[in-house]
Design a protein around this motif. Structure first.
Motif, PDB file in Angstrom:
ATOM      1  N   LEU A  41      18.981  37.295  36.032  1.00  0.00           N
ATOM      2  CA  LEU A  41      19.096  37.004  34.600  1.00  0.00           C
ATOM      3  C   LEU A  41      20.289  37.728  34.000  1.00  0.00           C
ATOM      4  O   LEU A  41      21.095  37.126  33.273  1.00  0.00           O
ATOM      5  CB  LEU A  41      17.815  37.402  33.866  1.00  0.00           C
ATOM      6  CG  LEU A  41      17.900  37.280  32.340  1.00  0.00           C
ATOM      7  CD1 LEU A  41      18.024  35.822  31.920  1.00  0.00           C
ATOM      8  CD2 LEU A  41      16.715  37.947  31.681  1.00  0.00           C
ATOM      9  N   GLU A  42      20.414  39.004  34.293  1.00  0.00           N
ATOM     10  CA  GLU A  42      21.551  39.779  33.779  1.00  0.00           C
ATOM     11  C   GLU A  42      22.872  39.143  34.189  1.00  0.00           C
ATOM     12  O   GLU A  42      23.808  39.039  33.391  1.00  0.00           O
ATOM     13  CB  GLU A  42      21.508  41.212  34.300  1.00  0.00           C
ATOM     14  CG  GLU A  42      20.398  42.058  33.726  1.00  0.00           C
ATOM     15  CD  GLU A  42      20.328  43.422  34.386  1.00  0.00           C
ATOM     16  OE1 GLU A  42      21.338  43.876  34.962  1.00  0.00           O
ATOM     17  OE2 GLU A  42      19.260  44.040  34.331  1.00  0.00           O
ATOM     18  N   ASP A  43      22.942  38.725  35.453  1.00  0.00           N
ATOM     19  CA  ASP A  43      24.157  38.111  35.985  1.00  0.00           C
ATOM     20  C   ASP A  43      24.477  36.801  35.258  1.00  0.00           C
ATOM     21  O   ASP A  43      25.617  36.560  34.867  1.00  0.00           O
ATOM     22  CB  ASP A  43      23.990  37.878  37.486  1.00  0.00           C
ATOM     23  CG  ASP A  43      25.295  37.523  38.171  1.00  0.00           C
ATOM     24  OD1 ASP A  43      26.281  38.272  37.988  1.00  0.00           O
ATOM     25  OD2 ASP A  43      25.324  36.498  38.883  1.00  0.00           O
ATOM     26  N   ILE A  44      23.473  35.962  35.065  1.00  0.00           N
ATOM     27  CA  ILE A  44      23.661  34.672  34.366  1.00  0.00           C
ATOM     28  C   ILE A  44      24.082  34.915  32.926  1.00  0.00           C
ATOM     29  O   ILE A  44      25.017  34.277  32.426  1.00  0.00           O
ATOM     30  CB  ILE A  44      22.369  33.832  34.425  1.00  0.00           C
ATOM     31  CG1 ILE A  44      22.097  33.366  35.861  1.00  0.00           C
ATOM     32  CG2 ILE A  44      22.457  32.641  33.478  1.00  0.00           C
ATOM     33  CD1 ILE A  44      20.693  32.824  36.092  1.00  0.00           C
ATOM     34  N   HIS A  50      28.462  35.715  28.254  1.00  0.00           N
ATOM     35  CA  HIS A  50      29.244  36.919  27.939  1.00  0.00           C
ATOM     36  C   HIS A  50      28.403  37.976  27.238  1.00  0.00           C
ATOM     37  O   HIS A  50      28.871  38.662  26.329  1.00  0.00           O
ATOM     38  CB  HIS A  50      30.490  36.555  27.120  1.00  0.00           C
ATOM     39  CG  HIS A  50      31.282  35.449  27.735  1.00  0.00           C
ATOM     40  ND1 HIS A  50      31.983  35.601  28.909  1.00  0.00           N
ATOM     41  CD2 HIS A  50      31.440  34.153  27.365  1.00  0.00           C
ATOM     42  CE1 HIS A  50      32.558  34.456  29.226  1.00  0.00           C
ATOM     43  NE2 HIS A  50      32.234  33.556  28.316  1.00  0.00           N
ATOM     44  N   ILE A  51      27.146  38.086  27.675  1.00  0.00           N
ATOM     45  CA  ILE A  51      26.234  39.080  27.127  1.00  0.00           C
ATOM     46  C   ILE A  51      25.976  40.127  28.209  1.00  0.00           C
ATOM     47  O   ILE A  51      25.464  39.812  29.275  1.00  0.00           O
ATOM     48  CB  ILE A  51      24.888  38.444  26.704  1.00  0.00           C
ATOM     49  CG1 ILE A  51      25.110  37.416  25.590  1.00  0.00           C
ATOM     50  CG2 ILE A  51      23.901  39.519  26.274  1.00  0.00           C
ATOM     51  CD1 ILE A  51      23.867  36.597  25.262  1.00  0.00           C
ATOM     52  N   LYS A  52      26.348  41.348  27.928  1.00  0.00           N
ATOM     53  CA  LYS A  52      26.080  42.463  28.836  1.00  0.00           C
ATOM     54  C   LYS A  52      24.768  43.099  28.386  1.00  0.00           C
ATOM     55  O   LYS A  52      24.685  43.736  27.341  1.00  0.00           O
ATOM     56  CB  LYS A  52      27.232  43.475  28.785  1.00  0.00           C
ATOM     57  CG  LYS A  52      27.003  44.712  29.610  1.00  0.00           C
ATOM     58  CD  LYS A  52      27.221  44.448  31.072  1.00  0.00           C
ATOM     59  CE  LYS A  52      27.152  45.751  31.843  1.00  0.00           C
ATOM     60  NZ  LYS A  52      26.306  45.692  32.988  1.00  0.00           N
ATOM     61  N   VAL A  53      23.716  42.877  29.162  1.00  0.00           N
ATOM     62  CA  VAL A  53      22.381  43.341  28.796  1.00  0.00           C
ATOM     63  C   VAL A  53      22.257  44.841  29.048  1.00  0.00           C
ATOM     64  O   VAL A  53      22.610  45.332  30.115  1.00  0.00           O
ATOM     65  CB  VAL A  53      21.295  42.581  29.591  1.00  0.00           C
ATOM     66  CG1 VAL A  53      19.911  43.094  29.225  1.00  0.00           C
ATOM     67  CG2 VAL A  53      21.395  41.090  29.337  1.00  0.00           C
ATOM     68  N   THR A  54      21.728  45.544  28.050  1.00  0.00           N
ATOM     69  CA  THR A  54      21.401  46.963  28.184  1.00  0.00           C
ATOM     70  C   THR A  54      19.915  47.130  27.877  1.00  0.00           C
ATOM     71  O   THR A  54      19.304  46.257  27.253  1.00  0.00           O
ATOM     72  CB  THR A  54      22.220  47.830  27.219  1.00  0.00           C
ATOM     73  OG1 THR A  54      21.865  47.465  25.880  1.00  0.00           O
ATOM     74  CG2 THR A  54      23.720  47.644  27.430  1.00  0.00           C
ATOM     75  N   LYS A  55      19.353  48.247  28.280  1.00  0.00           N
ATOM     76  CA  LYS A  55      17.935  48.507  28.007  1.00  0.00           C
ATOM     77  C   LYS A  55      17.646  48.490  26.508  1.00  0.00           C
ATOM     78  O   LYS A  55      16.586  48.064  26.079  1.00  0.00           O
ATOM     79  CB  LYS A  55      17.512  49.849  28.599  1.00  0.00           C
ATOM     80  CG  LYS A  55      17.366  49.837  30.092  1.00  0.00           C
ATOM     81  CD  LYS A  55      16.842  51.153  30.606  1.00  0.00           C
ATOM     82  CE  LYS A  55      16.718  51.112  32.106  1.00  0.00           C
ATOM     83  NZ  LYS A  55      16.140  52.328  32.672  1.00  0.00           N
ATOM     84  N   TYR A  67      12.375  39.910  25.050  1.00  0.00           N
ATOM     85  CA  TYR A  67      13.417  39.127  24.384  1.00  0.00           C
ATOM     86  C   TYR A  67      14.604  40.034  24.086  1.00  0.00           C
ATOM     87  O   TYR A  67      14.492  41.262  24.135  1.00  0.00           O
ATOM     88  CB  TYR A  67      12.895  38.456  23.114  1.00  0.00           C
ATOM     89  CG  TYR A  67      12.530  39.411  21.995  1.00  0.00           C
ATOM     90  CD1 TYR A  67      13.463  39.765  21.024  1.00  0.00           C
ATOM     91  CD2 TYR A  67      11.257  39.957  21.912  1.00  0.00           C
ATOM     92  CE1 TYR A  67      13.123  40.638  20.008  1.00  0.00           C
ATOM     93  CE2 TYR A  67      10.910  40.826  20.902  1.00  0.00           C
ATOM     94  CZ  TYR A  67      11.857  41.163  19.941  1.00  0.00           C
ATOM     95  OH  TYR A  67      11.532  42.034  18.930  1.00  0.00           O
ATOM     96  N   LEU A  68      15.750  39.402  23.807  1.00  0.00           N
ATOM     97  CA  LEU A  68      16.951  40.159  23.466  1.00  0.00           C
ATOM     98  C   LEU A  68      17.010  40.342  21.958  1.00  0.00           C
ATOM     99  O   LEU A  68      16.956  39.363  21.208  1.00  0.00           O
ATOM    100  CB  LEU A  68      18.205  39.418  23.935  1.00  0.00           C
ATOM    101  CG  LEU A  68      18.342  39.195  25.439  1.00  0.00           C
ATOM    102  CD1 LEU A  68      19.592  38.380  25.737  1.00  0.00           C
ATOM    103  CD2 LEU A  68      18.393  40.521  26.178  1.00  0.00           C
ATOM    104  N   LYS A  69      17.117  41.585  21.516  1.00  0.00           N
ATOM    105  CA  LYS A  69      17.239  41.868  20.089  1.00  0.00           C
ATOM    106  C   LYS A  69      18.571  41.337  19.573  1.00  0.00           C
ATOM    107  O   LYS A  69      19.575  41.350  20.283  1.00  0.00           O
ATOM    108  CB  LYS A  69      17.196  43.375  19.835  1.00  0.00           C
ATOM    109  CG  LYS A  69      15.897  44.036  20.138  1.00  0.00           C
ATOM    110  CD  LYS A  69      15.992  45.497  19.731  1.00  0.00           C
ATOM    111  CE  LYS A  69      15.363  46.372  20.753  1.00  0.00           C
ATOM    112  NZ  LYS A  69      15.535  47.785  20.470  1.00  0.00           N
ATOM    113  N   ASN A  70      18.570  40.900  18.315  1.00  0.00           N
ATOM    114  CA  ASN A  70      19.794  40.470  17.631  1.00  0.00           C
ATOM    115  C   ASN A  70      20.585  39.448  18.430  1.00  0.00           C
ATOM    116  O   ASN A  70      21.807  39.530  18.521  1.00  0.00           O
ATOM    117  CB  ASN A  70      20.679  41.679  17.302  1.00  0.00           C
ATOM    118  CG  ASN A  70      19.931  42.723  16.510  1.00  0.00           C
ATOM    119  OD1 ASN A  70      19.162  42.400  15.605  1.00  0.00           O
ATOM    120  ND2 ASN A  70      20.118  43.978  16.857  1.00  0.00           N
ATOM    121  N   ASN A  71      19.885  38.482  19.024  1.00  0.00           N
ATOM    122  CA  ASN A  71      20.540  37.479  19.842  1.00  0.00           C
ATOM    123  C   ASN A  71      19.851  36.154  19.660  1.00  0.00           C
ATOM    124  O   ASN A  71      18.640  36.112  19.446  1.00  0.00           O
ATOM    125  CB  ASN A  71      20.471  37.892  21.318  1.00  0.00           C
ATOM    126  CG  ASN A  71      21.815  37.847  21.968  1.00  0.00           C
ATOM    127  OD1 ASN A  71      22.381  36.784  22.114  1.00  0.00           O
ATOM    128  ND2 ASN A  71      22.318  39.013  22.328  1.00  0.00           N
TER     129      ASN A  71
END
Length: 118
Positions: A41-44, A50-55, A67-71
């Motif tokens: 998921l992070e890779d996709i 162009h979203i770099k996922v952080t904790k 879910y992703l905050k503010n997205n």
């Protein structure tokens, strides 16, 4: 827009998978596959959105769904043995992957472990 990604772990480059599992995730097989699904998921999200996922970006709703905050990109992950299914959408999405069960084999198994009540 809905995009589905189905990854069969056996189809992945074995050395790449082994490297990911040994260096990033030192856990049991079930947890390793779950973590591998998150890695995918992070890779996709990075390559396609162009979203770099952080904790700090990940939160959970009242039912425990991440879910992703503010997205405005929504996702859901499911995995079953050696398969990972990832759904990504611009609205809430849920995905599930299960093995097809042979009903005859399932009934035999149920009979084997069921007790007759007299």
């Amino acid at each position: 827009m809905i995009k589905l990604y189905c990854i069969k772990i056996n189809d992945c480059n074995k050395s790449e998978f082994s490297d990911i599992m040994s260096s990033r995730y030192r856990e049991t097989n079930s947890n390793a596959i779950s973590n591998f699904a998150w890695y995918c998921l992070e890779d996709i999200l990075f390559k396609e959105y162009h979203i770099k996922v952080t904790k700090e970006m990940i939160s959970y709703n009242e039912f425990g769904k991440p879910y992703l905050k503010n997205n405005e990109v929504y996702f859901n992950i499911s995995h079953c043995d050696l398969y990972v299914l990832i759904g990504i959408s611009d609205y809430e999405i849920g995905v599930d992957i299960e093995y097809e069960v042979d009903i005859n084999k399932a009934n035999k198994l149920i009979q084997k472990f069921s007790l007759d009540v007299i």
